[in-house]
Design a protein around this motif. Structure first.
Motif, PDB file in Angstrom:
ATOM      1  N   GLN A   1       0.822  -1.201   0.000  1.00  0.00           N
ATOM      2  CA  GLN A   1       0.000   0.000   0.000  1.00  0.00           C
ATOM      3  C   GLN A   1       0.868   1.269   0.000  1.00  0.00           C
ATOM      4  O   GLN A   1       0.653   2.175  -0.803  1.00  0.00           O
ATOM      5  CB  GLN A   1      -0.905  -0.009   1.228  1.00  0.00           C
ATOM      6  CG  GLN A   1      -2.156   0.818   1.033  1.00  0.00           C
ATOM      7  CD  GLN A   1      -3.170   0.534   2.133  1.00  0.00           C
ATOM      8  OE1 GLN A   1      -2.808   0.193   3.263  1.00  0.00           O
ATOM      9  NE2 GLN A   1      -4.439   0.664   1.820  1.00  0.00           N
ATOM     10  N   TRP A   2       1.876   1.301   0.874  1.00  0.00           N
ATOM     11  CA  TRP A   2       2.715   2.493   0.983  1.00  0.00           C
ATOM     12  C   TRP A   2       3.487   2.774  -0.296  1.00  0.00           C
ATOM     13  O   TRP A   2       3.615   3.905  -0.719  1.00  0.00           O
ATOM     14  CB  TRP A   2       3.712   2.340   2.138  1.00  0.00           C
ATOM     15  CG  TRP A   2       3.077   2.346   3.485  1.00  0.00           C
ATOM     16  CD1 TRP A   2       1.836   2.832   3.785  1.00  0.00           C
ATOM     17  CD2 TRP A   2       3.617   1.839   4.697  1.00  0.00           C
ATOM     18  NE1 TRP A   2       1.583   2.657   5.113  1.00  0.00           N
ATOM     19  CE2 TRP A   2       2.659   2.062   5.709  1.00  0.00           C
ATOM     20  CE3 TRP A   2       4.820   1.238   5.038  1.00  0.00           C
ATOM     21  CZ2 TRP A   2       2.874   1.684   7.021  1.00  0.00           C
ATOM     22  CZ3 TRP A   2       5.035   0.866   6.346  1.00  0.00           C
ATOM     23  CH2 TRP A   2       4.064   1.089   7.328  1.00  0.00           C
ATOM     24  N   PHE A   3       4.050   1.718  -0.876  1.00  0.00           N
ATOM     25  CA  PHE A   3       4.920   1.942  -2.027  1.00  0.00           C
ATOM     26  C   PHE A   3       4.223   1.645  -3.346  1.00  0.00           C
ATOM     27  O   PHE A   3       4.856   1.608  -4.392  1.00  0.00           O
ATOM     28  CB  PHE A   3       6.194   1.102  -1.886  1.00  0.00           C
ATOM     29  CG  PHE A   3       6.999   1.471  -0.673  1.00  0.00           C
ATOM     30  CD1 PHE A   3       7.751   2.637  -0.665  1.00  0.00           C
ATOM     31  CD2 PHE A   3       7.002   0.663   0.448  1.00  0.00           C
ATOM     32  CE1 PHE A   3       8.485   2.990   0.450  1.00  0.00           C
ATOM     33  CE2 PHE A   3       7.741   1.016   1.574  1.00  0.00           C
ATOM     34  CZ  PHE A   3       8.483   2.180   1.569  1.00  0.00           C
ATOM     35  N   ASN A   4       2.904   1.392  -3.260  1.00  0.00           N
ATOM     36  CA  ASN A   4       2.120   1.154  -4.460  1.00  0.00           C
ATOM     37  C   ASN A   4       2.669  -0.003  -5.296  1.00  0.00           C
ATOM     38  O   ASN A   4       2.932   0.127  -6.485  1.00  0.00           O
ATOM     39  CB  ASN A   4       2.051   2.444  -5.301  1.00  0.00           C
ATOM     40  CG  ASN A   4       0.878   2.415  -6.244  1.00  0.00           C
ATOM     41  OD1 ASN A   4      -0.049   1.614  -6.074  1.00  0.00           O
ATOM     42  ND2 ASN A   4       0.924   3.274  -7.252  1.00  0.00           N
ATOM     43  N   LEU A   5       2.887  -1.138  -4.627  1.00  0.00           N
ATOM     44  CA  LEU A   5       3.400  -2.323  -5.300  1.00  0.00           C
ATOM     45  C   LEU A   5       2.274  -3.341  -5.439  1.00  0.00           C
ATOM     46  O   LEU A   5       1.323  -3.321  -4.667  1.00  0.00           O
ATOM     47  CB  LEU A   5       4.525  -2.952  -4.473  1.00  0.00           C
ATOM     48  CG  LEU A   5       5.735  -2.081  -4.140  1.00  0.00           C
ATOM     49  CD1 LEU A   5       6.524  -2.710  -3.009  1.00  0.00           C
ATOM     50  CD2 LEU A   5       6.605  -1.902  -5.370  1.00  0.00           C
ATOM     51  N   PRO A   6       2.374  -4.247  -6.430  1.00  0.00           N
ATOM     52  CA  PRO A   6       1.338  -5.279  -6.542  1.00  0.00           C
ATOM     53  C   PRO A   6       1.332  -6.230  -5.343  1.00  0.00           C
ATOM     54  O   PRO A   6       0.309  -6.772  -4.977  1.00  0.00           O
ATOM     55  CB  PRO A   6       1.698  -6.022  -7.833  1.00  0.00           C
ATOM     56  CG  PRO A   6       3.106  -5.653  -8.115  1.00  0.00           C
ATOM     57  CD  PRO A   6       3.319  -4.294  -7.536  1.00  0.00           C
ATOM     58  N   HIS A   7       2.485  -6.449  -4.714  1.00  0.00           N
ATOM     59  CA  HIS A   7       2.552  -7.316  -3.537  1.00  0.00           C
ATOM     60  C   HIS A   7       3.716  -6.872  -2.671  1.00  0.00           C
ATOM     61  O   HIS A   7       4.597  -6.162  -3.128  1.00  0.00           O
ATOM     62  CB  HIS A   7       2.724  -8.775  -3.940  1.00  0.00           C
ATOM     63  CG  HIS A   7       4.005  -9.019  -4.668  1.00  0.00           C
ATOM     64  ND1 HIS A   7       5.182  -9.257  -4.022  1.00  0.00           N
ATOM     65  CD2 HIS A   7       4.296  -9.010  -5.977  1.00  0.00           C
ATOM     66  CE1 HIS A   7       6.144  -9.409  -4.905  1.00  0.00           C
ATOM     67  NE2 HIS A   7       5.635  -9.249  -6.102  1.00  0.00           N
TER      68      HIS A   7
END
Lengths: 135, 293
Positions: free
Chosen positions: B136-142
């Motif tokens: 969520q913080w780094f806008n990653l898929p996982h």
């Protein structure tokens, strides 16, 4: 190995993620919108036989042009229409005797096969039962 | 009199026997790893093992045995953990040392209790807590990546680091601090200029012990880092450490193949790295003790 031979015909990408077991794969797929994975289909359903929430099961066909079937469709699997099935083996040290033999007999019995089905697996195929009784 | 002598000898032999058991176990483990590794190197060239990046022993095509990516992964996760835990640990310890004794007597055991949490529980927290937060913080898929592993290992190394650093700070003679205050230094200046520099080697030992623990940790990183064998480029990619590789593949490998023996070679490399870290820690600690006397 089975998956690479049967589906890909080549190696996995090195960036593929490996999980510590089917349950973890399921959790990782739920959490990642881009994820795709393969697991044993006993893990797809819960105790009552309903599909677990948060995942989508993909229908498959052995060849293009054929009707794609879902692995949740037991009849389709039994009819051999779902392309990715394989038997599960049990190994013993030599021919089973005593308690091991009794356990095998129970597994093959109607009550045993019912338990297997209840846990989300398919009962042993006719060919498998015939192979075992031959021993 | 005779009986006392008998029991005296008996316990002497028993205890020296116990000491030898641990030495022989260590030697046995080393020899077992060494000879099995040698069998791996009958088919795999040592140069390829250390220089090649790709690890793919169960390849569909040609098998490759390179621990480059795994070594880098291991160092990324452990050194990342150290970057997080060292400032945090020293800061916590400095704070603890300023607390009144009663508060410290509650806080320090509480922190040390953290070491009692099983690694599989920490790994589980990595999956259900840290991974979603990171994505969520780094806008990653996982969130199953090197950073996740580093954060979890930092949590695991924290109690060791705090406990050993606290002992080191405690061992600084009181008159150092008193002299510093007498010269007009405030508490911050005393901490940074006097207390911490005079126990550097103790802190170094703490860091080394934490590093040794983090290097060998298996379950946590196996659960939280995604285990991709590709060469990692940053902390947001999935990595696979040496420990995770041995744990994943040892259960599935066909017995007696080069792949099987190569896992022992991986374990040997890890063993030697951990041994080196521990020997350095021991040396620093010995120097520290000498200075203390």
């Amino acid at each position: 190995m089975y998956f690479r031979e049967r589906v890909l015909g080549k190696d996995y990408a090195p960036s593929i993620k490996q999980m510590n077991g089917n349950a973890q794969i399921l959790e990782a797929v739920k959490a990642d919108p881009n994820a795709i994975a393969y697991i044993g289909f006993g893990y797809l359903t819960d105790e009552s036989g309903a599909l677990r929430p948060g995942i989508k099961v993909i229908k498959l066909a052995a060849q293009s042009g054929q009707n794609a079937v879902s692995p949740l469709d037991r009849m389709a699997i039994k009819a051999g229409l779902y392309p990715l099935t394989r038997p599960l083996f049990q190994c013993t040290n030599g021919s089973p005797v005593g308690k091991v033999q009794a356990f095998y007999a129970f597994e093959k019995s109607e009550a045993g096969q019912k338990i297997i089905a209840k846990n989300g697996y398919l009962p042993a195929a006719e060919a498998g039962l015939a192979f075992n009784s031959g021993k | 009199m005779k009986r006392r002598l008998f029991w005296d000898r008996f316990f002497e032999k028993l205890l020296s026997g116990a000491a030898w058991v641990s030495v022989l176990t260590l030697a046995g483990i080393f020899l077992m790893l060494f000879f099995n590794s040698m069998r791996a190197f009958q088919t795999i060239s040592i140069a390829e093992f250390f220089s090649a990046a790709a690890w793919n022993p169960a390849a569909f095509g040609e098998a490759t045995y390179g621990i480059g990516a795994m070594l880098l992964s291991t160092f990324m996760v452990t050194l990342g953990a150290m970057l997080i835990v060292v400032p945090l640990g020293i800061g916590t310890t400095a704070f603890l040392s300023k607390l009144p004794r009663r508060a410290r007597n509650i806080l320090k055991p509480a922190i040390e209790m953290l070491a009692a949490v099983p690694s599989v529980v920490i790994g589980f927290l990595g999956i259900v807590l840290v991974a979603p937060a990171l994505s969520q913080w780094f806008n990653l898929p996982h969130g199953l990546n090197a950073l996740n592993g580093a954060i979890l290992l930092a949590v695991m190394a924290l109690p060791t680091l705090i406990s050993v650093t606290e002992d080191a700070i405690h061992a600084v003679p009181k008159h150092y601090k008193e002299a510093s205050y007498a010269l007009g230094a405030n508490r911050w200046e005393t901490l940074i200029r006097v207390t911490l520099p005079s126990c550097t080697s103790g802190i170094l030992v703490a860091v080394m012990l934490g590093l040794g623990r983090a290097l060998g940790e298996t379950m946590t990183v196996l659960m939280a880092t995604g285990n991709a064998t590709a060469m990692p480029h940053d902390f947001f990619e999935s990595v696979r450490t040496i420990t995770a590789t041995v744990a994943i593949e040892m259960g599935e490998v066909p017995f007696g193949t080069p792949h099987y023996y190569s896992l022992f070679a991986c374990a040997l490399v890890l063993f030697l790295i951990t041994l080196l870290v521990n020997v350095i820690a021991e040396r620093v600690a010995a120097g520290f003790r000498k200075k203390g006397q």
